[in-house]
Design a protein around this motif. Structure first.
Motif, PDB file in Angstrom:
ATOM      1  N   ALA A  24      32.551  26.368  -3.605  1.00  0.00           N
ATOM      2  CA  ALA A  24      31.372  26.655  -3.184  1.00  0.00           C
ATOM      3  C   ALA A  24      29.970  26.907  -4.217  1.00  0.00           C
ATOM      4  N   GLY A  25      28.442  26.532  -3.858  1.00  0.00           N
ATOM      5  CA  GLY A  25      27.137  26.670  -4.517  1.00  0.00           C
ATOM      6  C   GLY A  25      27.673  26.040  -6.125  1.00  0.00           C
ATOM      7  N   GLN A  26      28.561  25.228  -6.338  1.00  0.00           N
ATOM      8  CA  GLN A  26      28.497  24.865  -7.518  1.00  0.00           C
ATOM      9  C   GLN A  26      28.732  23.277  -7.608  1.00  0.00           C
ATOM     10  N   THR A  27      28.571  23.000  -8.876  1.00  0.00           N
ATOM     11  CA  THR A  27      27.561  21.154  -9.020  1.00  0.00           C
ATOM     12  C   THR A  27      29.469  20.784  -8.564  1.00  0.00           C
ATOM     13  N   ALA A  28      29.361  19.619  -8.551  1.00  0.00           N
ATOM     14  CA  ALA A  28      31.142  18.595  -8.551  1.00  0.00           C
ATOM     15  C   ALA A  28      31.430  18.702 -10.275  1.00  0.00           C
ATOM     16  N   LEU A  46      33.084   9.730  -5.480  1.00  0.00           N
ATOM     17  CA  LEU A  46      32.827  10.617  -4.791  1.00  0.00           C
ATOM     18  C   LEU A  46      32.467  10.868  -3.890  1.00  0.00           C
ATOM     19  N   ASP A  47      31.673  10.056  -2.720  1.00  0.00           N
ATOM     20  CA  ASP A  47      31.546   9.744  -1.289  1.00  0.00           C
ATOM     21  C   ASP A  47      32.974  10.169  -0.390  1.00  0.00           C
ATOM     22  N   ALA A  64      37.684   0.300  -0.422  1.00  0.00           N
ATOM     23  CA  ALA A  64      37.102   0.778  -0.567  1.00  0.00           C
ATOM     24  C   ALA A  64      35.663   0.440  -0.464  1.00  0.00           C
ATOM     25  N   GLY A  65      34.416   1.450  -1.202  1.00  0.00           N
ATOM     26  CA  GLY A  65      33.099   1.321  -1.758  1.00  0.00           C
ATOM     27  C   GLY A  65      32.799  -0.105  -1.153  1.00  0.00           C
ATOM     28  N   VAL A  88      39.673  17.769  -4.369  1.00  0.00           N
ATOM     29  CA  VAL A  88      40.545  16.522  -4.395  1.00  0.00           C
ATOM     30  C   VAL A  88      41.333  15.792  -5.620  1.00  0.00           C
ATOM     31  N   LEU A  89      42.090  15.815  -5.850  1.00  0.00           N
ATOM     32  CA  LEU A  89      43.278  15.209  -6.648  1.00  0.00           C
ATOM     33  C   LEU A  89      43.579  13.228  -6.255  1.00  0.00           C
TER      34      LEU A  89
END
Length: 574
Positions: A24-28, A46-47, A64-65, A88-89
């Motif tokens: 929370a509150g941080q960049t991935a 990333l989506d 996907a994509g 996420v793994l």
């Protein structure tokens, strides 16, 4: 995190894997060794990761994509101790991929382990700050220590596997070392190796225990679905047998009989993939219930990869050594019939199968000297070309043939002139031959005697045993052959051999040991030669000298060549 990414990609047979963290509150933050370093992670990936976090549930997309580069995606959320999302793994494939139930379960199991690892780090930090959690942290630390120790043990196993199998040199050695490695940590009761050749499967027997449980099973056997080892090869994957019921349902009665004869409760067949295709199967069996979890699957997959690499090297080396031995044996021709002389020779390779040396012997009739119509003269040679590989064996063949040619090109000349001609030819033709040899001519003299004329290029001294019960070393010698030594005239030496004498030429494999004195060993060989009964067949004497004098585990090839003159009154044509 990189470790989990690699394991996920390997288990799901996907080219790319990653751990995506989004506190929370941080960049991935993306942590993966499978994703190419020079490429950014596509926004669509990333989506998908953000979608997994929003759903709070696994997401498996065959394709996907949309609107960009299509890919397959499989992701499982990583959660904290309170169920909060940690990341996420995920694994990705560049082609559509229909994820099956086993793959989904494996990824979820691995995500649980990854989440536990993250939670452990968080709990460790909190435990240091809150005294009321001290006991809980201690209990957790003990559990984690056991888990970490298990990981450490398996990491050490893989390190030992990579180091030990890196220097194997033969099929039997690979079979033995793999068995030694997996026996200690994985504790299987049975370890089998099956290789694919000419469309059939061939069991490699244990060099020590043999292959007795399968005596009634035909070998080789076809690559058909009645055997789990064959299925592993056909399907190019790991086959896990959890119990006998599963084996009975899926495979044939021969496989069940083999399973029962070994007293197994569980087994796994690891497909051995080489650089140019499937090599065979490594089979591990347990005589008690055994569950192969996701971490052990990864360990077994890595062991199979190292084993396959070692097998490819071993098979290649075995083929080269076999060719070299056949080449060397082909060059050691039969001894000629010589009126008035008895000849016997013996060649023994080194104890190590991969040691191919340049030792040789030769004997042939000499051409008549100018002005002579016929001759009974004989040439005998024993030599040792430097090296223990295919090159040494090939050089030996060249030198042996060229020495014969030099004798026939210089009729009536002594062995010193012949050796000088050989060395000159090697220099002119740029043949890098180096080593030692004794080259001798034997010419009949009067009263049953023969004249020995020899030249010695740095070789061990020939031994001469005479009928009076004495022996001597023919020690005069010159420098060894070497392309970098300046050319110079060779010298020859002569000795009149009385009837009943025995001349013995040999190479250093007979008398050289790692911790022994070579001079003492030569003297011992001379005593053995002198003590031999006068009526012993010469070939029997040669074998007895080798069996008595040679080291049990010879580190070099060994050659013996013996020439015996008939005793006074014996039939010289025997």
């Amino acid at each position: 995190m990189n470790r989990f990414a690699r394991l996920a990609a390997r288990l799901l047979s996907a080219p790319q894997g990653m751990v995506w963290l989004n506190p929370a509150g941080q960049t991935a933050d993306v942590s993966s060794e499978c994703w190419p370093a020079e490429l950014p992670v596509p926004p669509s990936v990333l989506d998908c990761c953000e979608r997994v976090v929003e759903l709070g549930a696994p997401l498996f997309l065959p394709v996907a994509g949309e609107g960009g580069i299509p890919f397959a995606f499989a992701g499982v959320p990583l959660v904290g101790s309170e169920g909060e999302p940690l990341g996420v793994l995920a694994v990705m494939d560049v082609v559509p991929h229909a994820w099956n139930a086993d793959e989904e379960r494996d990824l979820m199991d691995l995500a649980s382990a990854c989440s536990a690892q993250i939670r452990t780090r968080a709990r460790s930090g909190a435990a240091r700050q809150a005294s009321e959690d001290a006991q809980h942290a201690a209990d957790t630390a003990e559990d984690e220590a056991m888990r970490v120790q298990t990981l450490l043990d398996r990491s050490q196993l893989l390190l030992r596997v990579s180091e030990t199998l890196a220097d194997t040199s033969g099929l039997d050695e690979v079979r033995r070392k793999v068995a030694d490695l997996v026996s200690g940590d994985l504790k299987p009761s049975y370890i089998g190796l099956v290789l694919l050749g000419q469309g059939m499967l061939h069991r490699v027997p244990d060099p020590i225990a043999g292959d007795s449980p399968f005596e009634d099973v035909p070998t080789p056997y076809p690559v058909d679905p009645s055997w789990p080892s064959a299925a592993s090869v056909r399907e190019n994957r790991m086959i896990v047998i959890n119990d006998r019921a599963e084996l009975t349902t899926t495979y044939g009665p021969e496989a069940v009989a083999g399973f029962d004869s070994l007293g197994l409760s569980a087994a796994v067949c690891l497909c051995l993939r080489g650089a140019h295709g499937v090599l065979g199967t490594l089979v591990l069996g347990w005589d008690s219930p055994h569950s192969v979890d996701v971490a052990e699957r990864a360990v077994l997959t890595t062991i199979a990869a190292y084993t396959a690499q070692a097998l490819e090297r071993a098979v290649h080396l075995d083929e080269r050594v076999t060719v070299a031995h056949e080449l060397q044996q082909a060059m050691l021709t039969d001894l000629p019939a010589a009126t008035g002389l008895e000849l016997a020779a013996l060649y023994r390779p080194a104890a190590q199968d991969d040691m191919v040396g340049g030792d040789w012997y030769d004997a042939y009739h000499l051409p008549a000297a100018p002005g002579e119509r016929t001759t009974a003269a004989l040439a005998v040679t024993v030599g040792d070309i430097t090296g223990h590989d295919m090159k040494a064996a090939a050089l030996m063949g060249q030198v042996r043939s060229m020495l014969r040619q030099a004798d026939h090109d210089h009729p009536g000349m002594g062995p010193d002139r012949v050796l000088s001609a050989l060395e000159a030819a090697c220099r002119r033709l740029d043949i890098p031959a180096s080593g030692t040899l004794v080259h001798a001519h034997l010419n009949p003299a009067d009263n049953g005697r023969w004249r020995l004329t020899w030249t010695n290029a740095g070789h061990l001294p020939p031994l001469l045993a005479t009928p009076d019960g004495t022996s001597q070393q023919l020690t005069p010698h010159g420098p060894l052959m070497h392309p970098f030594l300046p050319p110079g005239p060779r010298s020859s030496h002569s000795r009149l051999l009385p009837p009943g004498s025995i001349l013995l030429l040999y190479t250093d494999g007979l008398v050289e040991t790692r911790h022994g004195d070579i001079e003492e060993n030569i003297e011992r060989l001379a005593r053995l030669l002198t003590a031999a009964p006068a009526d012993i067949p010469l070939d029997t004497l040669v074998r007895a000298l080798h069996d008595t004098a040679a080291p049990a585990q010879a580190e070099d090839d060994t050659v013996l060549l013996a020439v015996r003159l008939p005793a006074q009154g014996d039939d010289p044509s025997r």
